[in-house]
Each structure stands twice: as C-alpha cells, then as structure tokens.
Motif scaffolding. Sequence first.
Motif, short mmCIF file in Angstrom:
data_model
loop_
_atom_site.label_atom_id
_atom_site.label_comp_id
_atom_site.label_asym_id
_atom_site.label_seq_id
_atom_site.Cartn_x
_atom_site.Cartn_y
_atom_site.Cartn_z
N ARG A 43 0.82 -1.21 0.00
CA ARG A 43 0.00 0.00 0.00
C ARG A 43 0.85 1.26 0.00
N ARG A 44 2.05 1.19 0.61
CA ARG A 44 2.96 2.33 0.51
C ARG A 44 3.40 2.54 -0.93
N THR A 45 3.66 1.44 -1.62
CA THR A 45 4.03 1.54 -3.03
C THR A 45 2.89 2.17 -3.83
N LEU A 46 1.68 1.69 -3.63
CA LEU A 46 0.52 2.23 -4.34
C LEU A 46 0.31 3.71 -4.02
N ALA A 47 0.49 4.07 -2.76
CA ALA A 47 0.32 5.47 -2.36
C ALA A 47 1.35 6.36 -3.07
N GLY A 48 2.54 5.81 -3.33
CA GLY A 48 3.55 6.58 -4.04
C GLY A 48 3.15 6.93 -5.45
N PHE A 49 2.20 6.20 -6.00
CA PHE A 49 1.70 6.48 -7.35
C PHE A 49 0.35 7.20 -7.32
N GLY A 50 -0.08 7.63 -6.15
CA GLY A 50 -1.28 8.44 -6.05
C GLY A 50 -2.55 7.71 -5.68
N PHE A 51 -2.48 6.39 -5.46
CA PHE A 51 -3.67 5.63 -5.08
C PHE A 51 -3.99 5.87 -3.60
N ALA A 52 -5.26 5.93 -3.28
CA ALA A 52 -5.70 6.06 -1.90
C ALA A 52 -6.07 4.68 -1.35
N ALA A 53 -6.15 4.60 -0.04
CA ALA A 53 -6.52 3.33 0.59
C ALA A 53 -8.00 3.03 0.32
N PRO A 54 -8.36 1.74 0.34
CA PRO A 54 -9.76 1.37 0.09
C PRO A 54 -10.65 1.74 1.27
#
Length: 253
Positions: free
Chosen positions: A242-253
């Motif tokens: 999720r840290r990786t995803l957040a680095g690309f602008g994704f928010a948590a579900p």
Amino acid sequence: MRKHIAAGAAALAVTALAGCGAPASGDDGGTTTLTVFAAASLKGSFEDLAEQFEAAHDGVDVQLSFAGSSDLVAQIQQGAPADVFASADTANMDKLVGDDLVTDPRDFATNTLEIAVPPGNPAGVESLQDLASPDVKLLLCAPEVPCGAASAKVADAAGLDLRPVSEEQSVTDVLGKVIAGEADAGLVYVTDVAAAGDDVEGVELPEASEAVNTYPIAPVADAEQAELAQEFVDLVLSDDGRRTLAGFGFAAP
C-alpha cells in the motif's frame, strides 16, 4: 516512475517478502512464470510490485498484462491463462465472481477522476462543465471500462451530457491521445495525470467524489501458480504494498 517509491520502502518490501515462500523454479529447473492481469491504470505501481516480488522469489518471472478491466475479464472468461486479476472496479470483478473464476477478492486501493489537458491547456478547460462545450474535443473511456463508468456517473451527477469525439478501451488510451494532441481534454484518473508528468496538465474535478473507483484483486480460480498467486495478492494488500501504491497516487480502500 520508480522515483515515486522511497528506496527504504522498497528494501523493506523485499525483506518482508523474503520469508513468504521458498525459491520457485519450473519443473525443468528454469523460471516459473506468474501471470498477472491488471487494469491499465495500475501499470507503474504493479511494475514496481512485480520487481519487489521477483527479488524475494528466486526463479520467478512476473508477467504483467495491462488493459481495460472489461477486456481482461473477457480474456479470463475465454480461458486466458492468468494467475491473478486486479480490476479498476468491483463491477468487473463481480463478473468473474459470478462465473466462479476468481477466489476471495480483496479491495486494495481507490482512485478518482481528473481532467487531463495538453500542456498550456490551449482550450482553456477549467471545469467539468467546460467539457460539455461543442468546441472542446473530449475523449472518454468506453462505458464498459471502469473509467468510462465513473465518467458517466460524474456527468449524470452534474446533469451534463458529455459528447466525446471518441471512446477508448482503456484509460491509458485516453491519456495517450491527449498527450499526442489529438484532443483538448480527457477524463482519466488522478494517478494517470501524476504519472504523465509534464506531458499533460491536470484540472481538478470536485465532482470526482461522486464516482470513487475501488480496486479489488484476487487469485484466478484453478490458477497454475496458485500459491505464488496468493503470495502476490498478499504483497499488494500488505503495508509495503500500500505504501508503493500510495507513491503512485492511489488512496486506501
């Protein structure tokens, strides 16, 4: 894209994954292939996650296939050999659930829409309402694609009739044509605008809250690499994932 991921986070992810599974190899002692079908908007983040996974699993090659979620669903329904499926919305994942083609989907990220315009914003697009102007060459995703369904929800909530010059089969197709100067604007995800850097400008969309896309992931039923498929899903769902995803602008579900 990998500049978005802190080196420390990546190192943590590799360390955490190292104990997830024994080194894998093919029956002939060669490489084992894990095939991951993922929504086009996940390209950058999943490329990084695949590298992390491979670093922690000797002899495993993660093959990534990116396209519109509806296209990927159709391929899986027709028997394409996928081990993992990550969708840009729950509706397309639900199709595979109904066909008993995936097991235990889990939500791992959310995303919202933003207007992408060429550098300098030559058409002067400043709002969703501007996209309804006949003078604006607009691109949208096709209605069956998650970004297209989200665009329709946003337009309906605002009482607008958007008439695109073209409807594309993936969000990356919309973005690519805006970058190429083939349109004045396109509705894409905030993550796509961020990934494009200086190739486009983003116009914030307050109405985007009307259509938040939730991304689920699941192992494909009867996957050839079932154990590795679950371990990849676990990585995506982990704190490091999720840290990786957040680095690309994704928010948590």
